[in-house]
Motif scaffolding. Structure first.
Motif, PDB file in Angstrom:
ATOM      1  N   ASN A  82     -20.459  78.763 -49.328  1.00 50.14           N
ATOM      2  CA  ASN A  82     -20.296  78.490 -47.902  1.00 50.14           C
ATOM      3  C   ASN A  82     -21.253  77.383 -47.492  1.00 50.14           C
ATOM      4  O   ASN A  82     -22.385  77.318 -47.973  1.00 50.14           O
ATOM      5  CB  ASN A  82     -20.559  79.749 -47.066  1.00 50.14           C
ATOM      6  CG  ASN A  82     -19.891  79.680 -45.713  1.00 50.14           C
ATOM      7  OD1 ASN A  82     -20.351  78.994 -44.810  1.00 50.14           O
ATOM      8  ND2 ASN A  82     -18.781  80.400 -45.571  1.00 50.14           N
ATOM      9  N   TRP A  83     -20.789  76.509 -46.604  1.00 51.62           N
ATOM     10  CA  TRP A  83     -21.660  75.448 -46.092  1.00 51.62           C
ATOM     11  C   TRP A  83     -22.874  76.028 -45.381  1.00 51.62           C
ATOM     12  O   TRP A  83     -23.944  75.444 -45.402  1.00 51.62           O
ATOM     13  CB  TRP A  83     -20.902  74.575 -45.102  1.00 51.62           C
ATOM     14  CG  TRP A  83     -19.932  73.620 -45.720  1.00 51.62           C
ATOM     15  CD1 TRP A  83     -19.872  73.222 -47.022  1.00 51.62           C
ATOM     16  CD2 TRP A  83     -18.872  72.928 -45.031  1.00 51.62           C
ATOM     17  NE1 TRP A  83     -18.842  72.325 -47.199  1.00 51.62           N
ATOM     18  CE2 TRP A  83     -18.227  72.127 -45.992  1.00 51.62           C
ATOM     19  CE3 TRP A  83     -18.425  72.910 -43.725  1.00 51.62           C
ATOM     20  CZ2 TRP A  83     -17.139  71.310 -45.672  1.00 51.62           C
ATOM     21  CZ3 TRP A  83     -17.359  72.102 -43.391  1.00 51.62           C
ATOM     22  CH2 TRP A  83     -16.724  71.308 -44.357  1.00 51.62           C
ATOM     23  N   GLY A  84     -22.686  77.140 -44.651  1.00 52.75           N
ATOM     24  CA  GLY A  84     -23.821  77.779 -43.994  1.00 52.75           C
ATOM     25  C   GLY A  84     -23.884  77.628 -42.488  1.00 52.75           C
ATOM     26  O   GLY A  84     -24.923  77.893 -41.889  1.00 52.75           O
ATOM     27  N   TYR A  85     -22.769  77.229 -41.858  1.00 54.48           N
ATOM     28  CA  TYR A  85     -22.783  77.097 -40.396  1.00 54.48           C
ATOM     29  C   TYR A  85     -22.539  78.466 -39.741  1.00 54.48           C
ATOM     30  O   TYR A  85     -21.766  78.594 -38.791  1.00 54.48           O
ATOM     31  CB  TYR A  85     -21.752  76.059 -39.950  1.00 54.48           C
ATOM     32  CG  TYR A  85     -22.108  74.675 -40.408  1.00 54.48           C
ATOM     33  CD1 TYR A  85     -22.897  73.837 -39.617  1.00 54.48           C
ATOM     34  CD2 TYR A  85     -21.706  74.200 -41.650  1.00 54.48           C
ATOM     35  CE1 TYR A  85     -23.266  72.572 -40.054  1.00 54.48           C
ATOM     36  CE2 TYR A  85     -22.062  72.936 -42.099  1.00 54.48           C
ATOM     37  CZ  TYR A  85     -22.852  72.131 -41.297  1.00 54.48           C
ATOM     38  OH  TYR A  85     -23.221  70.880 -41.728  1.00 54.48           O
ATOM     39  N   ASP A  86     -23.210  79.471 -40.263  1.00 54.64           N
ATOM     40  CA  ASP A  86     -23.066  80.866 -39.838  1.00 54.64           C
ATOM     41  C   ASP A  86     -24.450  81.456 -39.595  1.00 54.64           C
ATOM     42  O   ASP A  86     -24.935  82.283 -40.368  1.00 54.64           O
ATOM     43  CB  ASP A  86     -22.353  81.692 -40.923  1.00 54.64           C
ATOM     44  CG  ASP A  86     -20.981  81.153 -41.282  1.00 54.64           C
ATOM     45  OD1 ASP A  86     -20.328  80.583 -40.401  1.00 54.64           O
ATOM     46  OD2 ASP A  86     -20.576  81.305 -42.443  1.00 54.64           O
ATOM     47  N   PRO A  87     -25.140  81.060 -38.520  1.00 55.04           N
ATOM     48  CA  PRO A  87     -26.545  81.465 -38.338  1.00 55.04           C
ATOM     49  C   PRO A  87     -26.740  82.979 -38.289  1.00 55.04           C
ATOM     50  O   PRO A  87     -25.998  83.696 -37.637  1.00 55.04           O
ATOM     51  CB  PRO A  87     -26.906  80.833 -36.990  1.00 55.04           C
ATOM     52  CG  PRO A  87     -25.898  79.751 -36.775  1.00 55.04           C
ATOM     53  CD  PRO A  87     -24.643  80.217 -37.436  1.00 55.04           C
ATOM     54  N   ASN A 133     -34.024  65.436 -42.577  1.00 54.97           N
ATOM     55  CA  ASN A 133     -33.385  65.806 -41.322  1.00 54.97           C
ATOM     56  C   ASN A 133     -32.632  67.114 -41.532  1.00 54.97           C
ATOM     57  O   ASN A 133     -31.844  67.231 -42.464  1.00 54.97           O
ATOM     58  CB  ASN A 133     -32.413  64.717 -40.854  1.00 54.97           C
ATOM     59  CG  ASN A 133     -33.132  63.433 -40.464  1.00 54.97           C
ATOM     60  OD1 ASN A 133     -34.357  63.411 -40.356  1.00 54.97           O
ATOM     61  ND2 ASN A 133     -32.382  62.372 -40.249  1.00 54.97           N
ATOM     62  N   MET A 134     -32.875  68.055 -40.662  1.00 58.49           N
ATOM     63  CA  MET A 134     -32.331  69.407 -40.818  1.00 58.49           C
ATOM     64  C   MET A 134     -31.111  69.593 -39.932  1.00 58.49           C
ATOM     65  O   MET A 134     -31.138  69.292 -38.740  1.00 58.49           O
ATOM     66  CB  MET A 134     -33.422  70.415 -40.453  1.00 58.49           C
ATOM     67  CG  MET A 134     -33.015  71.863 -40.607  1.00 58.49           C
ATOM     68  SD  MET A 134     -34.428  72.932 -40.212  1.00 58.49           S
ATOM     69  CE  MET A 134     -33.656  74.540 -40.269  1.00 58.49           C
ATOM     70  N   ASP A 135     -30.048  70.066 -40.517  1.00 58.80           N
ATOM     71  CA  ASP A 135     -28.819  70.375 -39.786  1.00 58.80           C
ATOM     72  C   ASP A 135     -28.999  71.740 -39.117  1.00 58.80           C
ATOM     73  O   ASP A 135     -29.159  72.758 -39.803  1.00 58.80           O
ATOM     74  CB  ASP A 135     -27.647  70.414 -40.777  1.00 58.80           C
ATOM     75  CG  ASP A 135     -26.290  70.318 -40.106  1.00 58.80           C
ATOM     76  OD1 ASP A 135     -26.196  70.692 -38.930  1.00 58.80           O
ATOM     77  OD2 ASP A 135     -25.332  69.874 -40.772  1.00 58.80           O
ATOM     78  N   VAL A 136     -29.003  71.775 -37.770  1.00 60.94           N
ATOM     79  CA  VAL A 136     -29.257  73.020 -37.048  1.00 60.94           C
ATOM     80  C   VAL A 136     -28.041  73.405 -36.213  1.00 60.94           C
ATOM     81  O   VAL A 136     -27.307  72.550 -35.721  1.00 60.94           O
ATOM     82  CB  VAL A 136     -30.521  72.915 -36.170  1.00 60.94           C
ATOM     83  CG1 VAL A 136     -31.763  72.847 -37.045  1.00 60.94           C
ATOM     84  CG2 VAL A 136     -30.463  71.712 -35.231  1.00 60.94           C
ATOM     85  N   VAL A 137     -27.856  74.712 -36.060  1.00 61.14           N
ATOM     86  CA  VAL A 137     -26.638  75.236 -35.420  1.00 61.14           C
ATOM     87  C   VAL A 137     -27.039  76.182 -34.297  1.00 61.14           C
ATOM     88  O   VAL A 137     -27.079  77.404 -34.469  1.00 61.14           O
ATOM     89  CB  VAL A 137     -25.742  75.962 -36.451  1.00 61.14           C
ATOM     90  CG1 VAL A 137     -24.416  76.371 -35.824  1.00 61.14           C
ATOM     91  CG2 VAL A 137     -25.502  75.069 -37.666  1.00 61.14           C
TER      92      VAL A 137
END
Length: 704
Positions: free
Chosen positions: A289-294, A333-337
């Motif tokens: 999974n990409w991880g866009y599931d906080p 740079n951190m991808d944050v959701v």
């Protein structure tokens, strides 16, 4: 009379909306707050709205009901949460979570509606089995629950037992800095003990202007999941600390490849702790999974650690990776959701304060601009505080250089301004950018952090989908060919993008592909079914020339530089490794494309005239060459600093299928780049200037 809606936006008022106001009989109405009845001291009627003035304030620890003609209507508290009255009563600008010292740890949880909160301390029975050892009652002050335990609690496992509205739940601290495997129990840590040697000497990467950066997006897992990566710590944080890794053909991979390419910043797809339902940390190789599931916002993802059972491991290894990248002059740079959560109505937020953390429409329907059914209500002050606290925590504790905000258009402008203000106090070179799409959520359009509101967010950049769609066509329509595929009609909009008619250069993240949608190679292959591989390679080179020379912030998706494919999959968020992996063998196959990217990056970094940062510098120094065929894009850029040995550069791109001749300013031009022959360099241009089909060129002159 039928009551349609009942809500409150003040502690001593309740508003009713009815279909037939003339039939209202006040003596038929009762107000109950918990077990207590509240009398109505007066009421007013406007149109179909009845406003009840109550004899005392509502207590939000209990539900409130209106009884009218023997029918109960639950009062909706949600509108109250946005009011100044609510914030004066319950807002706390204090540190939250487990605040550790060796002498004691103080625990703080914000939950105004809770009737009871207990701190639960766990004992570890086995690597993934825990029992509650004891619980401590916490005290409350205006919705803030707190307690302290003396002694050194380093590596103590804890949760909160929260009771509200007669329901009790165990919740993980939203401010937890580490967790057990799969993130269901928080852990108290002495974070100083997680610092690698020399961490105190680690520094942020200095960037004077956003346009000085070149961003490279990567998934940690994709980077080293293929056997050809030559990496021993495959799919882990430590994969980006390994040097001298080679493909079977002897070419550099992973970190060495990134350094060879020459980019300035890595944009890491989610590295915070995402849902165990997406990737079970016990069997991290099983699911993708990409991880866009906080799940736990302030904790690194365990599947990227060598030992997810150890709460220190994920932190130590992430810091080692960051330290290594910084030593090699690469920013992170951190991808944050912060626009949605994964578990929705079973989430910790909901069990701490029902509905407060999420956004609703006036019809009481959860907003779903994110597509997940639970947009975060960033405009609520304690949600804003949480997001800001979380981002600044990552900047301070992990030395993160920049933040890419997923679906930033769902976050309100005031929150983004506050984030920007606080981050720049920590690191003056921090990069802040995101997806400024306009999405359907219950924020007023003027309050959304969207591309169209960029003028209200001066120091924040936006992904420029206009230039993306100009170059390769609409991402949702495979039949729509972009400019690089020969649709010359898109040249006009492309010129407008280059001239920053929509957004300033320092706010424009220019890209042709990212993790979403098709890779650039797949899109070209699907839209150009009759072209040869060589022609498709030329299109990739055309695209990269425009992205890396036009004003703005260039962005490259990992593997794009050697024609990465996902086998035609347009949404690979949970596709297996064989779809998402970067096949390093492809680098050898498409070495000419890689060398083209590498040379473009070197030219851009070496010459400041390509890094125009404002509309004024752009308008004064960039000129399009006119009276040329529509399938040619050509412009000159003048050195605006007075320090570049290139006084003028000329960029020319021919997307047509025919060789073309164009007239250019009469100067002594030299060829810096010819997409057909990477070895051509610093050769004096022989007139006339002939542009071969599907080719791009960079010329320069040292004459004023």
């Amino acid at each position: 009379m039928k009551i349609i809606n009942v809500y409150t936006d003040s502690f001593n008022k309740v508003t009713l909306i009815s279909d037939e106001i003339s039939q209202f009989k006040s003596y038929k109405l009762n107000v109950e707050n918990g077990r207590e009845k509240i009398s109505v001291i007066s009421y007013s009627i406007v149109d179909n709205t009845i406003i009840l003035n109550l004899s005392r304030e509502l207590n939000i620890k209990y539900y409130c009901f209106i009884e009218y003609e023997n029918v109960l209507y639950k009062v909706w508290y949600y509108p109250l949460y946005s009011t100044e009255e609510f914030n004066k009563k319950f807002f706390h600008n204090t540190s939250l979570g487990a605040i550790y010292t060796k002498e004691k740890t103080t625990f703080k949880l914000w939950s105004p509606p809770a009737s009871s909160v207990k701190l639960a301390i766990y004992e570890k029975i086995s690597p993934d089995s825990f029992n509650i050892k004891y619980m401590i009652d916490m005290k409350e002050y205006r919705g803030l629950w707190y307690t302290s335990i003396k002694g050194d609690l380093h590596e103590t496992y804890y949760n909160y037992h929260v009771t509200l509205y007669n329901n009790s739940n165990i919740v993980v601290d939203p401010y937890a800095v580490s967790v057990n495997i799969n993130g269901l129990i928080g852990v108290v840590l002495d974070l100083k003990g997680t610092d690698p040697p020399m961490w105190h000497d680690d520094t942020y990467i200095d960037v004077k202007k956003y346009t000085d950066s070149i961003i490279y997006e990567v998934s940690l897992r994709d980077l080293s999941s293929h056997a050809s990566s030559g990496v021993s710590n495959s799919k882990k944080f430590l994969s980006l600390t390994e040097k001298n890794t080679k493909s079977p053909q002897g070419l550099s991979t992973c970190l060495d490849h990134i350094l060879e390419l020459g980019i300035t910043h890595l944009q890491l797809m989610p590295i915070f702790d995402f849902s165990y339902e997406s990737v079970d940390e016990r069997y991290s190789d099983k699911d993708y999974n990409w991880g866009y599931d906080p799940q736990n916002y302030n904790v690194p993802e365990g599947s990227y650690a060598s030992d997810a059972y150890q709460p220190l491991c994920r932190i130590i290894e992430l810091k080692k990776m960051i330290y290594c990248l910084h030593k090699n002059n690469i920013g992170i740079n951190m991808d944050v959701v912060y626009n949605h959560v994964y578990h929705g109505w079973a989430d910790n937020f909901q069990n701490i304060f029902p509905d407060y953390y999420f956004r609703f429409s006036q019809k009481k329907i959860p907003c779903s601009g994110s597509g997940c059914g639970n947009d975060l209500a960033s405009e609520h002050l304690m949600v804003r505080k949480f997001i800001t606290d979380s981002v600044t925590f990552w900047a301070r504790e992990y030395h993160i250089d920049g933040f890419r905000f997923d679906l930033m258009g769902l976050i309100d402008i005031d929150t983004m301004k506050l984030i920007e203000n606080k981050l720049h106090k920590i690191n003056r070179s921090v990069m802040i950018y995101g997806e400024g799409w306009t999405l359907n959520t219950s924020l007023a359009e003027q309050n959304k952090s969207t591309f169209n509101n960029a003028k209200s967010l001066d120091n924040i950049a936006f992904f420029n989908d206009r230039i993306r769609d100009c170059l390769k066509g609409n991402v949702f329509d495979l039949k729509d060919r972009g400019f690089i595929m020969g649709d010359a009609s898109k040249g006009k909009i492309l010129r407008e993008c280059i001239m920053s008619q929509y957004i300033s250069p320092e706010q424009s993240v220019n890209y042709s592909s990212c993790h979403d949608n098709h890779t650039l190679w797949d899109r070209i292959s699907l839209s150009c079914t009759h072209e040869t591989i060589e022609e498709k390679k030329k299109m990739v080179k055309l695209c990269s020339t425009i992205i890396l020379t036009c004003p703005g912030i260039p962005f490259i998706y990992s593997g794009e530089e050697f024609c990465r494919s996902k086998q035609g999959e347009h949404n690979s968020f949970n596709s297996p490794d064989y779809i998402n992996c970067i096949e390093w063998n492809k680098k050898y196959e498409f070495m000419d494309v890689f060398n083209h990217y590498k040379k473009l990056i070197h030219i851009r970094k070496s010459h400041s005239l390509f890094r125009l940062y404002s509309r004024d510098t752009l308008l004064n120094n960039l000129i399009f060459i006119e009276n040329i065929p529509e399938d040619i894009l050509a412009f000159t850029i003048k050195d605006y600093t007075g320090r570049d040995n290139w006084k003028h550069a000329l960029i020319a791109v021919n997307v047509g299928r025919k060789d073309r001749h164009i007239d250019i300013p009469n100067m002594k031009w030299k060829v810096a780049l010819d997409s057909n022959n990477i070895k051509i360099e610093n050769i004096i241009l022989k007139k006339p200037f002939i542009l071969q089909s599907l080719s791009s060129y960079i010329l320069y002159t040292e004459e004023d």
